[in-house]
Design a protein around this motif. Structure first.
Motif, PDB file in Angstrom:
ATOM      1  N   ASP A 130       0.638  -1.017  -0.055  1.00 35.63           N
ATOM      2  CA  ASP A 130      -0.038  -0.050   0.013  1.00 35.63           C
ATOM      3  C   ASP A 130       0.851   1.233   0.010  1.00 35.63           C
ATOM      4  O   ASP A 130       0.290   2.312  -0.184  1.00 35.63           O
ATOM      5  N   SER A 131       2.068   1.289   0.221  1.00 30.77           N
ATOM      6  CA  SER A 131       2.949   2.356   0.349  1.00 30.77           C
ATOM      7  C   SER A 131       4.235   2.267  -0.478  1.00 30.77           C
ATOM      8  O   SER A 131       4.975   3.427  -0.490  1.00 30.77           O
ATOM      9  N   ASN A 132       4.603   0.955  -0.960  1.00 29.56           N
ATOM     10  CA  ASN A 132       5.984   0.951  -1.573  1.00 29.56           C
ATOM     11  C   ASN A 132       7.151   1.045  -0.560  1.00 29.56           C
ATOM     12  O   ASN A 132       8.417   1.357  -1.007  1.00 29.56           O
ATOM     13  N   GLU A 133       6.911   1.121   0.657  1.00 30.40           N
ATOM     14  CA  GLU A 133       7.932   1.182   1.696  1.00 30.40           C
ATOM     15  C   GLU A 133       8.605   0.007   1.882  1.00 30.40           C
ATOM     16  O   GLU A 133       8.136  -1.075   1.905  1.00 30.40           O
ATOM     17  N   ILE A 134      10.043  -0.242   1.698  1.00 23.90           N
ATOM     18  CA  ILE A 134      10.749  -1.368   2.163  1.00 23.90           C
ATOM     19  C   ILE A 134      10.863  -1.642   3.650  1.00 23.90           C
ATOM     20  O   ILE A 134      11.204  -0.738   4.363  1.00 23.90           O
ATOM     21  N   LEU A 135      10.175  -2.862   3.738  1.00 23.50           N
ATOM     22  CA  LEU A 135       9.925  -3.415   5.255  1.00 23.50           C
ATOM     23  C   LEU A 135      11.357  -3.974   5.827  1.00 23.50           C
ATOM     24  O   LEU A 135      11.618  -4.021   7.045  1.00 23.50           O
ATOM     25  N   SER A 136      12.083  -4.703   4.670  1.00 25.11           N
ATOM     26  CA  SER A 136      12.983  -5.384   5.236  1.00 25.11           C
ATOM     27  C   SER A 136      14.065  -5.822   3.708  1.00 25.11           C
ATOM     28  O   SER A 136      13.622  -5.710   2.792  1.00 25.11           O
ATOM     29  N   MET A 137      15.105  -6.032   4.246  1.00 24.48           N
ATOM     30  CA  MET A 137      16.010  -6.607   3.232  1.00 24.48           C
ATOM     31  C   MET A 137      17.027  -7.533   3.674  1.00 24.48           C
ATOM     32  O   MET A 137      17.362  -7.692   4.826  1.00 24.48           O
ATOM     33  N   GLY A 138      17.399  -8.416   2.765  1.00 22.62           N
ATOM     34  CA  GLY A 138      18.448  -9.386   3.171  1.00 22.62           C
ATOM     35  C   GLY A 138      19.201  -9.863   1.749  1.00 22.62           C
ATOM     36  O   GLY A 138      18.791  -9.651   0.710  1.00 22.62           O
ATOM     37  N   THR A 139      20.525 -10.189   2.083  1.00 19.19           N
ATOM     38  CA  THR A 139      21.389 -10.599   0.739  1.00 19.19           C
ATOM     39  C   THR A 139      21.886 -12.074   1.266  1.00 19.19           C
ATOM     40  O   THR A 139      22.238 -12.600   2.425  1.00 19.19           O
ATOM     41  N   ALA A 140      22.430 -12.564   0.114  1.00 14.33           N
ATOM     42  CA  ALA A 140      23.133 -13.884   0.271  1.00 14.33           C
ATOM     43  C   ALA A 140      23.941 -14.211  -0.901  1.00 14.33           C
ATOM     44  O   ALA A 140      23.359 -13.701  -2.098  1.00 14.33           O
ATOM     45  N   THR A 141      24.922 -14.903  -0.888  1.00 14.74           N
ATOM     46  CA  THR A 141      25.726 -15.297  -2.200  1.00 14.74           C
ATOM     47  C   THR A 141      25.831 -16.575  -2.163  1.00 14.74           C
ATOM     48  O   THR A 141      26.242 -17.660  -1.231  1.00 14.74           O
ATOM     49  N   VAL A 142      25.683 -17.142  -3.516  1.00 17.36           N
ATOM     50  CA  VAL A 142      25.636 -18.813  -3.652  1.00 17.36           C
ATOM     51  C   VAL A 142      26.929 -19.023  -4.647  1.00 17.36           C
ATOM     52  O   VAL A 142      26.859 -18.244  -5.710  1.00 17.36           O
ATOM     53  N   PRO A 143      27.899 -19.787  -4.331  1.00 16.11           N
ATOM     54  CA  PRO A 143      28.992 -20.111  -5.145  1.00 16.11           C
ATOM     55  C   PRO A 143      28.370 -20.721  -6.377  1.00 16.11           C
ATOM     56  O   PRO A 143      27.422 -21.808  -6.392  1.00 16.11           O
ATOM     57  N   VAL A 144      28.874 -20.386  -7.576  1.00 14.60           N
ATOM     58  CA  VAL A 144      28.571 -21.310  -8.857  1.00 14.60           C
ATOM     59  C   VAL A 144      29.367 -22.540  -8.812  1.00 14.60           C
ATOM     60  O   VAL A 144      30.433 -22.596  -8.845  1.00 14.60           O
ATOM     61  N   THR A 145      28.580 -23.656  -9.029  1.00  9.44           N
ATOM     62  CA  THR A 145      29.193 -25.096  -8.697  1.00  9.44           C
ATOM     63  C   THR A 145      28.720 -25.672 -10.063  1.00  9.44           C
ATOM     64  O   THR A 145      27.871 -25.013 -10.927  1.00  9.44           O
ATOM     65  N   GLU A 146      29.301 -26.720 -10.273  1.00 14.19           N
ATOM     66  CA  GLU A 146      28.950 -27.510 -11.592  1.00 14.19           C
ATOM     67  C   GLU A 146      27.322 -27.953 -11.573  1.00 14.19           C
ATOM     68  O   GLU A 146      26.582 -28.039 -12.523  1.00 14.19           O
ATOM     69  N   GLU A 147      26.887 -28.263 -10.126  1.00 13.53           N
ATOM     70  CA  GLU A 147      25.544 -28.346  -9.975  1.00 13.53           C
ATOM     71  C   GLU A 147      24.583 -27.452 -10.500  1.00 13.53           C
ATOM     72  O   GLU A 147      23.478 -27.497 -11.069  1.00 13.53           O
ATOM     73  N   LEU A 148      25.035 -26.184 -10.077  1.00 10.09           N
ATOM     74  CA  LEU A 148      24.157 -25.051 -10.404  1.00 10.09           C
ATOM     75  C   LEU A 148      24.400 -24.116 -11.693  1.00 10.09           C
ATOM     76  O   LEU A 148      23.592 -23.439 -12.361  1.00 10.09           O
ATOM     77  N   GLN A 149      25.297 -24.803 -12.439  1.00 12.03           N
ATOM     78  CA  GLN A 149      25.877 -24.107 -13.863  1.00 12.03           C
ATOM     79  C   GLN A 149      24.654 -24.143 -14.813  1.00 12.03           C
ATOM     80  O   GLN A 149      24.125 -23.176 -15.331  1.00 12.03           O
ATOM     81  N   PRO A 150      23.792 -25.439 -14.882  1.00 12.29           N
ATOM     82  CA  PRO A 150      22.891 -25.425 -15.846  1.00 12.29           C
ATOM     83  C   PRO A 150      21.716 -24.457 -15.303  1.00 12.29           C
ATOM     84  O   PRO A 150      20.659 -24.118 -16.326  1.00 12.29           O
ATOM     85  N   LEU A 151      21.463 -23.907 -14.058  1.00 16.06           N
ATOM     86  CA  LEU A 151      20.263 -23.117 -13.795  1.00 16.06           C
ATOM     87  C   LEU A 151      20.625 -21.762 -14.202  1.00 16.06           C
ATOM     88  O   LEU A 151      19.754 -20.911 -13.886  1.00 16.06           O
ATOM     89  N   LEU A 152      21.798 -21.481 -14.475  1.00 15.45           N
ATOM     90  CA  LEU A 152      22.091 -20.018 -15.240  1.00 15.45           C
ATOM     91  C   LEU A 152      22.454 -20.164 -16.639  1.00 15.45           C
ATOM     92  O   LEU A 152      22.545 -19.248 -17.298  1.00 15.45           O
ATOM     93  N   ALA A 153      21.659 -21.250 -17.128  1.00 16.81           N
ATOM     94  CA  ALA A 153      21.766 -21.410 -18.826  1.00 16.81           C
ATOM     95  C   ALA A 153      20.916 -20.574 -19.568  1.00 16.81           C
ATOM     96  O   ALA A 153      21.317 -20.086 -20.459  1.00 16.81           O
TER      97      ALA A 153
END
Length: 194
Positions: free
Chosen positions: A154-177
């Motif tokens: 209703d106001s576009n106010e940011i209520l919270s923020m969070g960050t995280a980093t995921v390493p690119v692995t062979e398993e995740l590679q196809p998910l960036l395709a």
């Protein structure tokens, strides 16, 4: 004197190796999602205290993070992150609104489906939630950084923020395709079968 040196060496090696061992187990998409919600939850509770009540009174719609350099682009990894964040929100006690619910179950040879991204098949195109979770991600050659924010509808106010980093692995590679452009992403961690 030998006992003291041995003990000092053991303590030093333990202090050096424990963080490495802990880091080896970190970095999965579910762990990143849980970390993001762990950062955001206290912020949400502080800003919504007395207004919305408890976690169970807060309804959130979760959207898929977009590429920071192209808001029209996303990836299967970003879609997976949205799924994991929705799960973490539900597990924390928030109500999560499913915005991809279709009007009817579709029966096909490969399965029965109710979720859709086709606007004309959605049960509703109106989001009736207190807040919407949005985010961006940035891809480097070794990792993907997610920046998520919860915006009050209703106001576009940011209520919270969070960050995280995921390493690119062979398993995740196809998910960036389906990233646009010629960028070549290489895994930061590799595994080999014996």
């Amino acid at each position: 004197m030998n006992t003291r040196w041995t003990l000092a060496l053991v303590i030093l090696l333990t202090a050096l190796l424990l963080p490495l061992a802990a880091a080896a187990g970190r970095g999965s998409v579910p762990e990143a999602a849980e970390s993001i919600i762990a950062q955001m939850d206290p912020q949400m509770l502080t800003r919504l205290a007395g207004v919305e009540g408890t976690r169970g009174d807060v309804s959130i719609a979760v959207t898929v993070p977009v590429n920071l350099t192209d808001f029209e682009a996303s990836s299967p990894l970003a879609r997976q992150m949205a799924e994991e964040i929705a799960s973490a929100l539900v597990n924390t006690g928030y109500r999560v609104q499913e915005i991809r619910k279709g009007r009817e179950v579709v029966f096909r040879p490969d399965g029965e489906m109710l979720l859709t991204r086709k606007v004309d098949q959605l049960a509703s195109t109106t989001v009736n939630s207190v807040a919407v979770l949005v985010g961006t991600y940035t891809v480097t050659s070794r990792s993907v950084r997610f920046n998520m924010r919860l915006i009050r509808t209703d106001s576009n106010e940011i209520l919270s923020m969070g960050t995280a980093t995921v390493p690119v692995t062979e398993e995740l590679q196809p998910l960036l395709a389906d990233l646009k452009g010629p960028r070549k992403v290489t895994p930061s961690v590799g595994t080999r079968l014996p």
